[in-house]
Design an enzyme around this catalytic site. Structure first.
Site, short mmCIF file in Angstrom:
data_model
loop_
_atom_site.label_atom_id
_atom_site.label_comp_id
_atom_site.label_asym_id
_atom_site.label_seq_id
_atom_site.Cartn_x
_atom_site.Cartn_y
_atom_site.Cartn_z
N CYS A 52 6.95 -84.17 -51.81
CA CYS A 52 6.92 -83.27 -50.65
C CYS A 52 5.50 -82.80 -50.31
O CYS A 52 4.58 -82.90 -51.12
CB CYS A 52 7.83 -82.07 -50.89
SG CYS A 52 7.13 -80.87 -52.01
N CYS A 54 4.28 -79.77 -50.00
CA CYS A 54 3.70 -78.68 -50.78
C CYS A 54 3.22 -79.17 -52.14
O CYS A 54 2.36 -78.54 -52.75
CB CYS A 54 4.62 -77.47 -50.89
SG CYS A 54 6.23 -77.75 -51.59
#
Length: 174
Positions: A52, A54
């Protein structure tokens, strides 16, 4: 029966190799996780890595920067969500006081978890804030001298910036 990977392990190599470049050891089996986290002495940093944004934007770069601190964990390890699924599940069992989260970063001291950054924390932080939070935890709980690698070598590392959503997934079984 082992859980099959969701993402192509070859495609995610750059996402764990940058952690390996700063001394973070990839764990791929539950047995390796047990060996790392069942130690009753010392400190271990555990990074639950993922594809992902993040993870790429905050978690991995922040963890890498934190390992340049004057105090660092005795051991730093990573498991990869969506790839080494059994290893991730085992690591999460050691972090059972927190809901499953990827990415996430936990610090263990003498076999007990003493610090945690969950995905919800990481989404609100930038790379320097992640590094600062981890460095404070290292200062409070770790005694091994840092950095994990020579600062000149660290400056040469370029974190992976590709979008994880473009990584190939493994074919589904019929």
């Amino acid at each position: 029966m082992p859980l099959p990977p969701i993402y192509d392990p070859k495609a995610v190599e750059p996402l764990w190799q940058e952690l390996a470049a700063v001394g973070v050891e990839p764990l791929t089996t539950p047995e390796e996780v047990d060996a790392a986290l069942s130690a009753k002495t010392g400190t271990t940093l555990v990074i639950v890595n993922s594809v992902c944004g993040c993870a790429a934007g905050q978690a991995r770069p922040g963890a890498m920067l934190s390992l340049q601190n004057a105090r660092i964990p005795d051991r730093s390890v990573t498991v990869f969500a969506g790839v080494d699924r059994d290893a991730v599940e085992r690591a999460r069992s050691y972090m059972s006081a927190y809901p499953p989260s990827s990415p996430s970063i936990g610090l263990f001291k003498d076999g007990k978890q003493v610090f945690m950054l969950q995905r919800t924390d990481l989404q609100r932080m930038d790379e320097p804030q992640v590094a600062e939070a981890l460095s404070k935890a290292f200062d409070a709980h770790c005694s091994k001298p840092g950095p994990s690698i020579d600062p000149a070598k660290f400056k040469e590392i370029r974190p992976y910036v590709g979008c994880g959503s473009r990584l190939p997934m493994m074919p589904t079984r019929a």
